[in-house]
Scaffold this motif. Structure first.
Motif, PDB file in Angstrom:
ATOM      1  N   GLN A  48       6.018 126.036  42.926  1.00 19.97           N
ATOM      2  CA  GLN A  48       5.774 125.917  41.392  1.00 19.97           C
ATOM      3  C   GLN A  48       5.206 124.542  40.924  1.00 19.97           C
ATOM      4  N   LEU A  49       4.099 124.592  40.173  1.00 17.35           N
ATOM      5  CA  LEU A  49       3.593 123.341  39.900  1.00 17.35           C
ATOM      6  C   LEU A  49       4.121 123.195  38.255  1.00 17.35           C
ATOM      7  N   ASP A  50       4.838 122.126  38.038  1.00 20.21           N
ATOM      8  CA  ASP A  50       5.322 121.756  36.803  1.00 20.21           C
ATOM      9  C   ASP A  50       4.460 120.760  36.214  1.00 20.21           C
ATOM     10  N   VAL A  51       4.049 121.169  35.034  1.00 15.27           N
ATOM     11  CA  VAL A  51       3.297 120.088  34.299  1.00 15.27           C
ATOM     12  C   VAL A  51       3.412 119.747  32.876  1.00 15.27           C
ATOM     13  N   TYR A  52       3.838 118.466  32.166  1.00 15.10           N
ATOM     14  CA  TYR A  52       4.222 118.638  30.831  1.00 15.10           C
ATOM     15  C   TYR A  52       3.136 118.038  30.014  1.00 15.10           C
ATOM     16  N   CYS A  53       3.019 118.469  28.804  1.00 13.51           N
ATOM     17  CA  CYS A  53       1.835 117.987  27.914  1.00 13.51           C
ATOM     18  C   CYS A  53       2.358 117.906  26.415  1.00 13.51           C
ATOM     19  N   GLU A  54       1.600 116.908  25.624  1.00 12.39           N
ATOM     20  CA  GLU A  54       1.817 116.756  24.215  1.00 12.39           C
ATOM     21  C   GLU A  54       0.588 116.925  23.616  1.00 12.39           C
ATOM     22  N   VAL A  55       0.894 117.524  22.410  1.00 12.91           N
ATOM     23  CA  VAL A  55      -0.443 117.719  21.295  1.00 12.91           C
ATOM     24  C   VAL A  55       0.286 117.290  19.998  1.00 12.91           C
ATOM     25  N   ASP A  56      -0.105 116.011  19.509  1.00 11.28           N
ATOM     26  CA  ASP A  56       0.290 115.470  18.285  1.00 11.28           C
ATOM     27  C   ASP A  56       1.895 115.570  18.087  1.00 11.28           C
ATOM     28  N   GLY A  57       2.664 115.084  19.034  1.00 14.72           N
ATOM     29  CA  GLY A  57       4.175 115.031  18.976  1.00 14.72           C
ATOM     30  C   GLY A  57       4.642 116.173  19.286  1.00 14.72           C
ATOM     31  N   GLU A  58       4.132 117.419  19.639  1.00 15.71           N
ATOM     32  CA  GLU A  58       4.760 118.728  20.041  1.00 15.71           C
ATOM     33  C   GLU A  58       4.660 118.730  21.581  1.00 15.71           C
ATOM     34  N   PHE A  59       5.755 119.156  22.285  1.00 15.42           N
ATOM     35  CA  PHE A  59       5.648 119.020  23.664  1.00 15.42           C
ATOM     36  C   PHE A  59       5.797 120.366  24.405  1.00 15.42           C
ATOM     37  N   TYR A  60       5.222 120.605  25.603  1.00 18.08           N
ATOM     38  CA  TYR A  60       5.009 121.808  26.151  1.00 18.08           C
ATOM     39  C   TYR A  60       5.283 121.510  27.663  1.00 18.08           C
ATOM     40  N   HIS A  61       6.121 122.551  28.342  1.00 20.55           N
ATOM     41  CA  HIS A  61       6.389 122.640  29.778  1.00 20.55           C
ATOM     42  C   HIS A  61       5.334 123.540  30.285  1.00 20.55           C
ATOM     43  N   LEU A  62       4.400 123.321  31.081  1.00 20.37           N
ATOM     44  CA  LEU A  62       3.516 124.390  31.645  1.00 20.37           C
ATOM     45  C   LEU A  62       3.898 124.601  33.093  1.00 20.37           C
ATOM     46  N   ILE A  63       4.096 125.840  33.366  1.00 17.38           N
ATOM     47  CA  ILE A  63       4.373 126.327  35.119  1.00 17.38           C
ATOM     48  C   ILE A  63       3.053 127.012  35.303  1.00 17.38           C
ATOM     49  N   ASN A  64       2.555 126.420  36.366  1.00 19.87           N
ATOM     50  CA  ASN A  64       1.492 126.826  37.080  1.00 19.87           C
ATOM     51  C   ASN A  64       0.146 126.860  36.393  1.00 19.87           C
ATOM     52  N   PRO A  65      -0.117 125.839  35.620  1.00 17.59           N
ATOM     53  CA  PRO A  65      -1.298 125.726  34.746  1.00 17.59           C
ATOM     54  C   PRO A  65      -2.726 125.916  35.303  1.00 17.59           C
ATOM     55  N   GLU A  66      -3.573 126.222  34.832  1.00 19.61           N
ATOM     56  CA  GLU A  66      -4.883 126.413  35.595  1.00 19.61           C
ATOM     57  C   GLU A  66      -6.012 125.378  34.767  1.00 19.61           C
ATOM     58  N   SER A  67      -5.978 125.393  33.682  1.00 21.74           N
ATOM     59  CA  SER A  67      -6.879 124.327  33.081  1.00 21.74           C
ATOM     60  C   SER A  67      -6.687 123.917  31.593  1.00 21.74           C
ATOM     61  N   VAL A  68      -6.991 123.073  30.919  1.00 18.53           N
ATOM     62  CA  VAL A  68      -7.244 122.620  29.839  1.00 18.53           C
ATOM     63  C   VAL A  68      -8.841 122.380  29.269  1.00 18.53           C
ATOM     64  N   THR A  69      -8.920 122.594  28.037  1.00 21.63           N
ATOM     65  CA  THR A  69     -10.375 122.398  27.556  1.00 21.63           C
ATOM     66  C   THR A  69     -10.206 121.862  25.949  1.00 21.63           C
ATOM     67  N   VAL A  70     -10.909 120.689  26.146  1.00 22.08           N
ATOM     68  CA  VAL A  70     -10.625 119.879  24.805  1.00 22.08           C
ATOM     69  C   VAL A  70     -12.014 120.033  23.907  1.00 22.08           C
ATOM     70  N   THR A  71     -12.035 120.596  22.827  1.00 20.63           N
ATOM     71  CA  THR A  71     -13.684 120.684  22.260  1.00 20.63           C
ATOM     72  C   THR A  71     -13.056 120.135  20.723  1.00 20.63           C
ATOM     73  N   LEU A  72     -14.428 119.648  20.169  1.00 20.02           N
ATOM     74  CA  LEU A  72     -14.246 119.582  18.727  1.00 20.02           C
ATOM     75  C   LEU A  72     -14.345 120.647  17.764  1.00 20.02           C
ATOM     76  N   ASN A  73     -13.503 120.788  16.866  1.00 18.15           N
ATOM     77  CA  ASN A  73     -13.659 122.064  15.838  1.00 18.15           C
ATOM     78  C   ASN A  73     -14.294 121.666  14.614  1.00 18.15           C
ATOM     79  N   LYS A  74     -13.842 120.731  13.923  1.00 19.69           N
ATOM     80  CA  LYS A  74     -14.417 120.296  12.477  1.00 19.69           C
ATOM     81  C   LYS A  74     -14.076 119.092  12.184  1.00 19.69           C
ATOM     82  N   THR A  75     -14.568 118.632  11.019  1.00 17.33           N
ATOM     83  CA  THR A  75     -14.151 117.031  10.432  1.00 17.33           C
ATOM     84  C   THR A  75     -13.661 117.286   9.159  1.00 17.33           C
ATOM     85  N   LEU A  76     -12.486 116.760   8.934  1.00 21.61           N
ATOM     86  CA  LEU A  76     -12.062 116.689   7.652  1.00 21.61           C
ATOM     87  C   LEU A  76     -12.230 115.415   6.937  1.00 21.61           C
ATOM     88  N   GLN A  77     -12.050 115.544   5.623  1.00 19.58           N
ATOM     89  CA  GLN A  77     -12.076 114.317   4.737  1.00 19.58           C
ATOM     90  C   GLN A  77     -10.764 113.769   4.493  1.00 19.58           C
TER      91      GLN A  77
END
Length: 484
Positions: free
Chosen positions: A426-455
């Protein structure tokens, strides 16, 4: 299947495809920024922004009646958000130019999602006034995206119809700090006929808008043996959704990270309190305890097989695993954290990792235009850094130990396959998105893309004036993920 899995993909297995990343694909970044809901149009034309748009629609005259909407998470800030719901309604503030601001305050908890009275009223206003409406969010950084999601469900085009401000009711409030509003939770809102709130309204009306990118973080785990875990209301780890979710898409406005600090965050969530001050001590304690457990520490070189400048493994390699016959850039050392920064503020403003004078974290070094740049939360780029040790977070004020990796977008991260002889396969990986935390078991990939731009409303700094005790948002806000 990804190229890594086609090659076997275990830790220490075959290296990714050769190649150094070229310059950040400016045309790609611009194309994303020029998509509907962003701040630039084709041919280099810039969409009217904030006050400029108001001036166009009103022939240069500000509206006599400034409608301001405020949406509050009453549970944020140790329930301090409830004080705003006790403010007299309607709340009218006289402005210096003989105009008036009418503030409408609503709870984000009232009504069903997609059918909330406050957002229906906001929709009526933005549909008739012809210019973006100042919309203030009271909560943590996650609350900003909660409010934005609700506005979108009410057919409001948030990048062009709203100007976001915030009152900080979270723990770190990094989004607020970057926008110039400080980071301390407000107090005594109702005292002296709401004097503090009246002062804030004046500052909201003076503030000028600037762009702030919203990113999508798409996380995938193995379909048969992968899991995404979070800390639930009972403060225990549980499966995300119904336990069958193997892909999740999360909005991100501040930062995304992988590694040891996210493992600390999971433990922090299990002991989180309602006090901002207490939470800082809890996080420090959990960090010390986690760091002592050396045998289970997260190290990026043991987790991430390769990182690419693109949306899949065909993109140029930013760093990866190589042998003597390859020229693939490699990480320097084996850092405990890999961070993607949209704002240069972390841990409640205690750390500012992206500094042009700090060392480069990969070898060979990327081209100067890929790392010798200034950060900007609205430029369609993310700044990527590594941290040798999570103790470098509280010490960042004294000595910047973070290492620059790359500035650009989009990004694709590929993980190792689990080793059957290690940790029971088992591969355990921990990640965070804006202060919210996640425990990923056997992750494959992550993609980060631009969605929109707020004012976002950027506070005007006056000479000899310190930041107020109020700000934008972070920490304990609610997140609206999309599960696939």
């Amino acid at each position: 299947q990804s190229s890594a899995r086609a090659l076997g993909g275990r830790r220490g297995g075959p290296p990714p495809a050769r190649g150094r990343p070229g310059r950040p694909d400016a045309s790609r970044s611009r194309a994303q920024a020029e998509s509907p809901g962003c701040c630039r149009l084709g041919g280099g034309r810039r969409r009217a922004f904030g006050d400029e748009m108001i001036n166009r629609e009103t022939n240069g005259a500000r509206p006599q009646k400034e409608e301001i909407f405020m949406f509050v998470n009453p549970k944020s800030g140790g329930n301090k958000g409830q004080d705003f719901l006790r403010v007299p309604h309607p709340f009218v503030v006289d402005l210096p130019d003989n105009r008036q601001a009418h503030v409408h305050i609503y709870s984000l908890l009232d009504g069903e999602s997609g059918n909330k009275e406050g957002f229906k009223r906001l929709k009526q206003v933005v549909s008739t006034c012809g210019y973006p409406v100042r919309t203030i969010v009271g909560g943590g950084d996650g609350t900003v995206m909660w409010a934005d999601s609700e506005a979108a469900k009410h057919d409001i085009h948030t990048p062009t119809q709203l100007l976001y401000g915030i009152v900080p009711l979270g723990t770190g409030n990094d989004f607020s700090r970057v926008a110039g509003w400080g980071g301390k939770n407000p107090d005594k809102i109702l005292d002296k006929e709401c004097k503090l709130l009246r002062g804030l309204v004046l500052k909201w009306c003076e503030a000028e808008p600037r762009g702030h990118d919203v990113w999508q973080v798409s996380i995938s785990v193995d379909e048969s043996e992968g899991k995404i875990k979070v800390v639930d209301k009972s403060k225990e780890e549980s499966d995300f959704g119904d336990g069958t979710v193997n892909k999740v898409i999360l909005p991100m406005i501040n930062y995304f990270s992988i590694g040891q600090e996210s493992k600390v965050g999971i433990e922090f969530d299990k002991h989180r309190t309602k006090s901002q001050t207490c939470n800082l001590f809890v996080y420090a304690y959990e960090g010390l305890c986690t760091e002592i457990q050396c045998c289970t520490a997260q190290h990026i070189g043991n987790l991430v097989r390769s990182m690419h400048h693109g949306t899949d493994s065909d993109g140029p390699v930013i760093f990866g695993q190589s042998d003597d016959s390859d020229d693939v850039p490699e990480l320097r050392g084996n850092p405990e954290s890999l961070m993607f920064l949209n704002v240069n503020s972390y841990a409640g403003g205690n750390a500012h990792f992206w500094q042009r004078e700090v060392d480069i974290g990969i070898d060979p070094e990327p081209a100067s235009e890929d790392c010798d740049v200034d950060e900007n939360p609205g430029d369609g780029r993310l700044e990527v850094v590594t941290l040798p040790n999570i103790l470098d977070i509280p010490l960042d004020r004294l000595d910047h130990m973070a290492k620059r990796v790359f500035s650009g977008s989009p990004f694709y991260i590929e993980f190792f396959e689990p080793d059957e002889d290690d940790n029971e396969g088992q591969l355990d990986v921990y990640c965070e998105v804006d202060g919210e935390f996640y425990h990923l078991i056997n992750p494959e990939s992550v993609t980060v893309t631009l969605n929109k731009t707020l004012q976002v409303l950027q506070r005007k700094e006056k000479k000899n004036e310190s930041c107020p005790s109020l700000a934008l948002a972070t920490g304990s806000g609610r997140r609206i993920p999309v599960s696939l």
